[in-house]
Design an enzyme around this catalytic site. Structure first.
Site, mmCIF file in Angstrom:
data_model
loop_
_atom_site.group_PDB
_atom_site.id
_atom_site.type_symbol
_atom_site.label_atom_id
_atom_site.label_comp_id
_atom_site.label_asym_id
_atom_site.label_seq_id
_atom_site.Cartn_x
_atom_site.Cartn_y
_atom_site.Cartn_z
ATOM 1 N N GLU A 148 -6.979 4.688 7.720
ATOM 2 C CA GLU A 148 -6.946 6.215 7.404
ATOM 3 C C GLU A 148 -8.129 6.828 6.689
ATOM 4 O O GLU A 148 -8.265 7.825 7.629
ATOM 5 C CB GLU A 148 -5.840 6.609 6.822
ATOM 6 C CG GLU A 148 -4.044 5.706 7.793
ATOM 7 C CD GLU A 148 -3.384 5.593 6.820
ATOM 8 O OE1 GLU A 148 -3.229 5.668 5.843
ATOM 9 O OE2 GLU A 148 -2.378 4.493 7.161
ATOM 10 N N GLU A 184 -5.568 -4.783 10.527
ATOM 11 C CA GLU A 184 -4.558 -4.219 10.720
ATOM 12 C C GLU A 184 -4.438 -2.952 12.017
ATOM 13 O O GLU A 184 -5.379 -1.890 11.893
ATOM 14 C CB GLU A 184 -4.628 -2.487 9.673
ATOM 15 C CG GLU A 184 -4.157 -3.443 8.173
ATOM 16 C CD GLU A 184 -4.002 -2.554 7.368
ATOM 17 O OE1 GLU A 184 -2.266 -2.712 7.085
ATOM 18 O OE2 GLU A 184 -4.059 -1.565 7.380
ATOM 19 N N LYS A 211 -0.066 4.089 -0.023
ATOM 20 C CA LYS A 211 -0.632 5.215 -0.251
ATOM 21 C C LYS A 211 -0.406 6.607 -0.895
ATOM 22 O O LYS A 211 -0.220 6.559 -1.855
ATOM 23 C CB LYS A 211 -0.007 5.689 2.064
ATOM 24 C CG LYS A 211 -0.529 4.314 2.243
ATOM 25 C CD LYS A 211 0.078 4.543 3.827
ATOM 26 C CE LYS A 211 -0.780 3.695 5.070
ATOM 27 N NZ LYS A 211 0.064 2.717 6.210
ATOM 28 N N GLY A 231 2.431 2.858 11.363
ATOM 29 C CA GLY A 231 3.667 3.242 10.605
ATOM 30 C C GLY A 231 4.110 3.745 11.989
ATOM 31 O O GLY A 231 4.892 4.925 12.361
ATOM 32 N N ASN A 263 1.662 -1.141 -0.085
ATOM 33 C CA ASN A 263 0.284 0.085 -0.261
ATOM 34 C C ASN A 263 0.996 1.102 0.105
ATOM 35 O O ASN A 263 1.542 1.795 1.068
ATOM 36 C CB ASN A 263 -1.256 -0.516 0.966
ATOM 37 C CG ASN A 263 -2.291 1.122 1.753
ATOM 38 O OD1 ASN A 263 -1.748 2.265 0.636
ATOM 39 N ND2 ASN A 263 -2.660 1.611 2.246
ATOM 40 N N SER A 315 3.548 -1.899 10.627
ATOM 41 C CA SER A 315 4.760 -2.518 11.097
ATOM 42 C C SER A 315 6.148 -3.663 10.301
ATOM 43 O O SER A 315 6.524 -3.785 11.159
ATOM 44 C CB SER A 315 5.117 -1.916 12.092
ATOM 45 O OG SER A 315 4.625 0.126 12.073
ATOM 46 N N HIS A 325 -10.075 1.293 4.699
ATOM 47 C CA HIS A 325 -7.890 1.304 5.350
ATOM 48 C C HIS A 325 -8.849 2.345 6.592
ATOM 49 O O HIS A 325 -9.868 3.565 6.610
ATOM 50 C CB HIS A 325 -7.183 2.456 4.376
ATOM 51 C CG HIS A 325 -5.697 2.310 5.309
ATOM 52 N ND1 HIS A 325 -5.585 3.062 6.002
ATOM 53 C CD2 HIS A 325 -4.960 1.111 5.126
ATOM 54 C CE1 HIS A 325 -4.032 2.815 6.727
ATOM 55 N NE2 HIS A 325 -3.909 1.170 5.387
HETATM 56 P P1 13P Z 1 3.490 0.447 7.858
HETATM 57 O O1 13P Z 1 3.478 -0.624 7.419
HETATM 58 O O2 13P Z 1 3.547 1.186 7.581
HETATM 59 O O3 13P Z 1 2.524 -0.258 9.190
HETATM 60 O O4 13P Z 1 0.886 0.603 6.994
HETATM 61 C C1 13P Z 1 0.428 -1.141 6.923
HETATM 62 C C2 13P Z 1 -0.426 0.308 6.642
HETATM 63 O O5 13P Z 1 -1.406 0.576 6.866
HETATM 64 C C3 13P Z 1 -0.767 -0.857 5.635
HETATM 65 O O6 13P Z 1 -2.253 -0.801 4.739
#
Ligand code: 13P
Length: 253
Positions: free
Chosen positions: A94, A164, A8, A170, A6, A210, A92
């Site tokens: 976010e 997640e 982002k 992150g 992803n 992560s 997601h």
């Molecule tokens: P990270 O791997 O940067 O923690 O992000 C995970 C994520 O949100 C994947 O959709």
């Protein structure tokens, strides 16, 4: 097993092309492991052009639930199909946190994605506060049911869930393999209530938060972890490919 990157809201056209190209050229035959690159909308066409004909598929990070019309700035399922997407990340955290997505909006999008032959990668996960209060399982169960209640089982490989935990995204803080496995097993139980036990057993449940080369083997060897949704570690070819290789080592029938 499925490993999805992803990206982002990162990269520009030139770095996106470089990344897709170097993942394609360095990826040996991933065997049964599916590899999906979820790029920002504006790079999807270019990324598809670079990986087309390889074992790598392309996914989007969101879409609108309607077919077409006066929805300025939005992207439909058929548009995604027309640029070569096979997958779409939906719900997601976010998007839930910053863009007002709800279980209901996620469900509408799931229905639409399935109708257009896109594989929805439905994201669920609790906040730190919810975990601390002992509510994690209830929150995740509500999200799973909210996104999928009344949705007919779309068939093997046509629906993916990603767990997640928001506190792990992150942050460099990963759920332990045991914590992740326990939640994945709980999600699978929820899925067997919505579909059949046999269908639920075959739905890929990815872990995200992560995940990196150093922890991928331990996470991916858990029985109910069927892959990863990778954020930060998907932005460079080497760590992403190293996680794909961990999935190849861990792959079981
Ligand atoms: P990270 O791997 O940067 O923690 O992000 C995970 C994520 O949100 C994947 O959709």
């Amino acid at each position: 097993m499925l490993i999805a990157g992803n990206w982002k809201m990162n990269l520009d056209m030139s770095t996106a092309r470089q990344l897709a190209g170097s993942i394609r050229s360095s990826l040996e035959d991933p065997g049964p492991v599916e590899v999906v690159l979820c790029a920002p909308f504006v790079y999807l066409d270019a990324v598809y052009g670079l990986v087309h004909g390889s074992p790598i598929s392309v996914g989007a990070q969101n879409m609108h639930a309607e077919d077409a019309g006066a929805y300025t700035g939005e992207i439909s399922a058929s548009m995604l199909r027309s640029v070569g997407c096979s997958h779409v990340i939906l719900g997601h955290s976010e998007r839930r946190q910053y863009f007002g997505e709800t279980d209901k909006s996620v469900r509408d999008k799931v229905v639409q994605a399935v109708r257009h032959g896109l594989v929805p990668v439905v994201c669920v996960g609790e906040l730190l506060d919810e975990r601390d209060k002992g509510e994690a399982e209830a929150v995740v169960a509500r999200q799973v049911r909210g996104a999928l209640e009344g949705v007919a089982y779309p068939g093997r490989g046509k629906l993916v869930i990603a767990y997640e935990p928001v506190w792990a995204i992150g942050t460099g803080r990963t759920a332990s393999p045991e914590q992740a496995q326990a939640m994945h097993a709980h999600i699978r139980t929820e899925l067997s209530g919505l579909f059949s036990e046999g269908d639920a057993a075959r739905i890929d449940i990815l872990y995200g938060g992560s995940m990196k080369p150093a922890n991928a083997d331990d996470l991916l060897s858990q029985p109910d972890i069927n892959g990863g949704l990778i954020g930060g570690a998907s932005l460079e070819a080497a760590p992403f490919l190293s996680i794909v290789r961990a999935a190849m080592r861990a792959d079981r029938p």
